[in-house]
Enzyme design. Structure first.
Site, mmCIF file in Angstrom:
data_model
loop_
_atom_site.group_PDB
_atom_site.id
_atom_site.type_symbol
_atom_site.label_atom_id
_atom_site.label_comp_id
_atom_site.label_asym_id
_atom_site.label_seq_id
_atom_site.Cartn_x
_atom_site.Cartn_y
_atom_site.Cartn_z
ATOM 1 N N ASP A 188 1.128 -7.736 2.283
ATOM 2 C CA ASP A 188 1.260 -6.302 2.026
ATOM 3 C C ASP A 188 2.732 -5.903 1.878
ATOM 4 O OD1 ASP A 188 0.894 -3.596 1.827
ATOM 5 O OD2 ASP A 188 -0.384 -3.407 3.583
ATOM 6 N N SER B 8 4.054 2.384 8.309
ATOM 7 C CA SER B 8 3.786 1.379 7.279
ATOM 8 C C SER B 8 5.071 1.084 6.512
ATOM 9 C CB SER B 8 2.717 1.888 6.311
ATOM 10 O OG SER B 8 1.469 1.967 6.935
ATOM 11 N N HIS C 198 0.820 -1.216 0.000
ATOM 12 C CA HIS C 198 0.000 0.000 0.000
ATOM 13 C C HIS C 198 0.851 1.261 0.000
ATOM 14 C CE1 HIS C 198 0.225 -0.170 4.559
ATOM 15 N NE2 HIS C 198 0.266 1.146 4.394
#
Length: 713
Positions: free
Chosen positions: A220, A648, A84
């Site tokens: 991810d 992230s 992402h």
């Protein structure tokens, strides 16, 4: 949304910091944290984590595209981050014919790697404390404007002193609400290329439904490579650039881990507000966040109707939609968590204790702090609601594009021919960039929906919008008709119409353009503050600074960490379970398996479809060297590290500093974490590095990437 679990919440600035709480400066690890980290399982020295004079772990951690974290995992510039985090670049490089976002992409060699238009990584070089230097120049008798001007002047000197003639980027930042200052030295690399990405059905498996949820089964991750000139220096894209040889890269562990094993995360957390007063929390819960949630959902619903009809539109808007959807669920989760835990009430108790302390002899300078802060929030509740509706409105591209280009064009038209010739290439470039991937029918529909919402729900909307709302009776039909006419009569409706206007420009046409007028009206309103608001804001900033200063004096023996602000931090904790959950097939609820992933499979479902090849690998149990010692293929796992947005892509490291996973999410039960830390519920959701390597090797067949890595088996 599932029911939140009750737990005791305590203010970080009143009670002792829990072992797993805190986003710590690397330069303070030895003094503040090292003993605790050793007890929990750290086997490195402080110098192996952070050193200015020799390579250390910090040299392997980069800020990715200013919004995420990534890590160097090979001596040839290979960068690992979240799917992402690379989503926008992957979407940009995709077309309907070569849809890498949907189908995945794996470069067989360096020559096949793809360069997105704009992507950079930032290496952290060093930091230092300049608090005494800056604070010696200011005093409490200064106005906020004078204080800011004095500080900014000194900041400019510090940045100039440390950038080595432009070689480095230097940033001085304020901490503890202006009570401390540190400078950070960085080196930026702008030639970064896509190496590999799994398909969205792996990288985004679970979609919005699973976002912020556990158990999780998402791959991810994505891979990029940093390039430099032949001497290893930053350089703009060139075919002659070579893969960067970083000062340090991470060793990747295949050894796995057990519950209660030590885990630390280094990364660039974006923003926390752990010192936020009770009034600010209440304002967010009751006014600001509900407006954000409603406006976000409005944009998402309209956007999706167009994305579902056209694959190219879906690719062009994929990153925007994902970003809005992420914060939509985040804000709603925060509303629920902050209400459930009665966080504002808890903070009010702390503020009451602070007020009692402030009333004692010698503490008089803090006596008016809480009343000033409470007055500010009481008088800005409706303003915050308005600003959140307006903020989401101006995030739509056609709300600001006419303003940005229109004012540039107005300036361009005022110049002589020579100056126009100088400005024209930049103007053409801006036009190309701003219209790229823009789908006018979608933009028109989003604007109409947002204008209706804003004019209906916000107090004192922008004047032109308020007048248009009366004209259109605040209905969908009225606003759609209004926007149809505005687009039709605007030179900004399309790139072609704007270029035709520039071939034969007329200032009067520009000034009377309906979209240009609307856009100017919105931005003017967004920036407007009355004299009363300005004075209240100044009073608040002064009081807030004193509040944080006073609370640290009130409890001088505690260890304090500053709020996150996109500077490199370390958080440490352990691998740890949540209570047993029947939805998870794992023996203990701190990890998930490929078995659980396949169990979620729903053919044709946008969120839970998965590649047949991955199912085949599962059925054959063809996990290679990436299976756990107990035979299952791990997918995701939990730690109790203290992270937030910006983390992230951060590496999860074991006690030896080896890479065991990749942080990508938090759990919705602890959604209040940006404001207050919950020692019982706070969890970081991570991709197990063994799942990443399995997907690269067994699924994608990209064993040449595995060969680049330094593996600990």
């Amino acid at each position: 949304m599932k029911k939140l679990i009750l737990s005791l919440i305590v203010a970080a600035f009143v009670l002792p910091v829990q072992a797993n709480e805190g986003m710590w400066f690397l330069m303070h690890i030895e003094r503040l944290n090292y003993r605790d980290m050793q007890k929990m399982g750290l086997q490195l020295t402080p110098e192996e984590i952070y050193s200015v004079n020799q390579s250390s772990l910090k040299d392997a951690i980069v800020q990715f595209n200013r919004g995420c974290t990534a890590e160097m995992i090979s001596d040839s510039g290979l960068v690992l981050t979240n799917h992402h985090c690379g989503y926008g670049q992957i979407a940009e490089l995709s077309t309907a014919e070569n849809d890498y976002l949907t189908n995945g992409f794996w470069a067989a060699n360096n020559s096949e790697e793809l360069k997105p238009k704009s992507l950079s990584v930032r290496f952290f070089v060093r930091m230092d404390d300049v608090s005494k230097r800056i604070l010696a120049l200011v005093n409490d008798n200064m106005t906020e404007a004078d204080r800011e001007a004095t500080i900014n002047k000194e900041i400019a000197k510090i940045e100039a002193e440390n950038n080595e003639g432009g070689k480095f980027t230097v940033s001085v930042k304020s901490f503890f609400q202006g009570n401390e200052f540190y400078y950070f030295v960085y080196q930026d690399y702008n030639d970064v290329r896509l190496v590999g990405t799994p398909p969205a059905s792996i990288g985004k498996f679970g979609g919005d439904t699973d976002n912020w949820e556990w158990p999780r089964h998402t791959g991810d991750f994505s891979l990029f490579r940093v390039y430099a000139d032949k001497d290893g220096n930053p350089a703009e894209y060139s075919e002659s650039n070579v893969p960067l040889k970083p000062k340090q890269h991470l060793t990747t562990s295949l050894k796995g881990f057990e519950e209660n094993d030590f885990a630390m995360i280094l990364g660039y957390p974006g923003r926390t507000n752990r010192w936020m007063p009770a009034g600010g929390i209440a304002q967010n819960v009751e006014y600001a966040y509900p407006a954000w949630v409603e406006a976000s959902k409005t944009s998402m619903d309209v956007m999706k109707t167009f994305m579902d009809k056209d694959q190219q539109v879906k690719l062009d808007y994929a990153s925007s939609y994902a970003g809005i959807a992420n914060y939509w669920k985040n804000r709603q989760g925060m509303i629920d968590a902050l209400k459930q835990h009665k966080t504002a009430e808890s903070k009010r108790k702390d503020e009451k204790a602070f007020q009692k302390w402030a009333s004692k002899k010698g503490n008089e300078k803090y006596a008016d702090v809480i009343p000033v802060i409470n007055n500010y929030y009481a008088k800005t509740n409706e303003i915050s609601r308005h600003n959140n509706y307006l903020s989401l409105l101006i995030r739509t591209r056609m709300a600001t594009l006419p303003y940005r280009l229109g004012n540039s064009i107005a300036y361009y038209l005022e110049q002589n021919e020579a100056k126009q010739a100088e400005l024209k290439p930049k103007l053409d470039s801006d036009i190309n960039d701003l219209y790229e991937g823009l789908y006018a029918p979608a933009e028109k529909a989003i604007l109409a929906a947002q204008f209706k919402l804003y004019s209906t729900k916000a107090e004192n909307p922008a004047p032109m919008v308020a007048a248009a709302a009366v004209e259109n009776n605040k209905t969908d039909t009225g606003w759609n008709t209004y926007m149809d006419a505005a687009f039709k009569n605007s030179i900004f409706e399309s790139k072609e119409k704007l270029e035709a206007f520039l071939a034969n420009p007329d200032v009067e046409v520009l000034n009377n353009d309906p979209l240009f007028q609307l856009s100017n009206d919105l931005l003017t309103r967004y920036r407007y503050k009355s004299d009363e608001e300005k004075q209240m804001a100044d009073n608040f900033e002064h009081a807030y600074r004193l509040l944080v200063q006073g609370m640290r004096l009130q409890n001088p023996d505690e260890k304090y960490y500053p709020d996150a602000n996109s500077t490199l931090r370390l958080t440490y904790g352990k691998v740890i379970s949540l209570p047993a959950d029947k939805r998870n097939d794992a023996t203990k609820n701190y990890y998930t398996t490929l078995k659980g992933t396949v169990a979620k499979y729903q053919p044709g479902d946008a969120e839970f479809d998965m590649p047949k090849q991955l199912i085949d690998l599962y059925e054959k149990k063809d996990f290679g060297q990436y299976a756990d010692k107990d035979g299952y293929l791990p997918v995701n796992f939990l730690t109790d590290n203290d992270i937030t947005g910006g983390n992230s892509g951060s590496p999860v490291l074991n006690g030896k500093g080896e890479l065991i996973g990749l942080a990508f999410d938090g759990n919705i039960e602890a959604m209040a974490g940006d404001v207050i830390f919950d020692d019982q519920l706070q969890r970081t959701i991570n991709v197990d590095i063994r799942y990443v390597l399995f997907l690269i090797d067994k699924y994608a067949g990209a064993s040449h990437i595995i060969d680049e890595l330094t593996l600990a088996k």
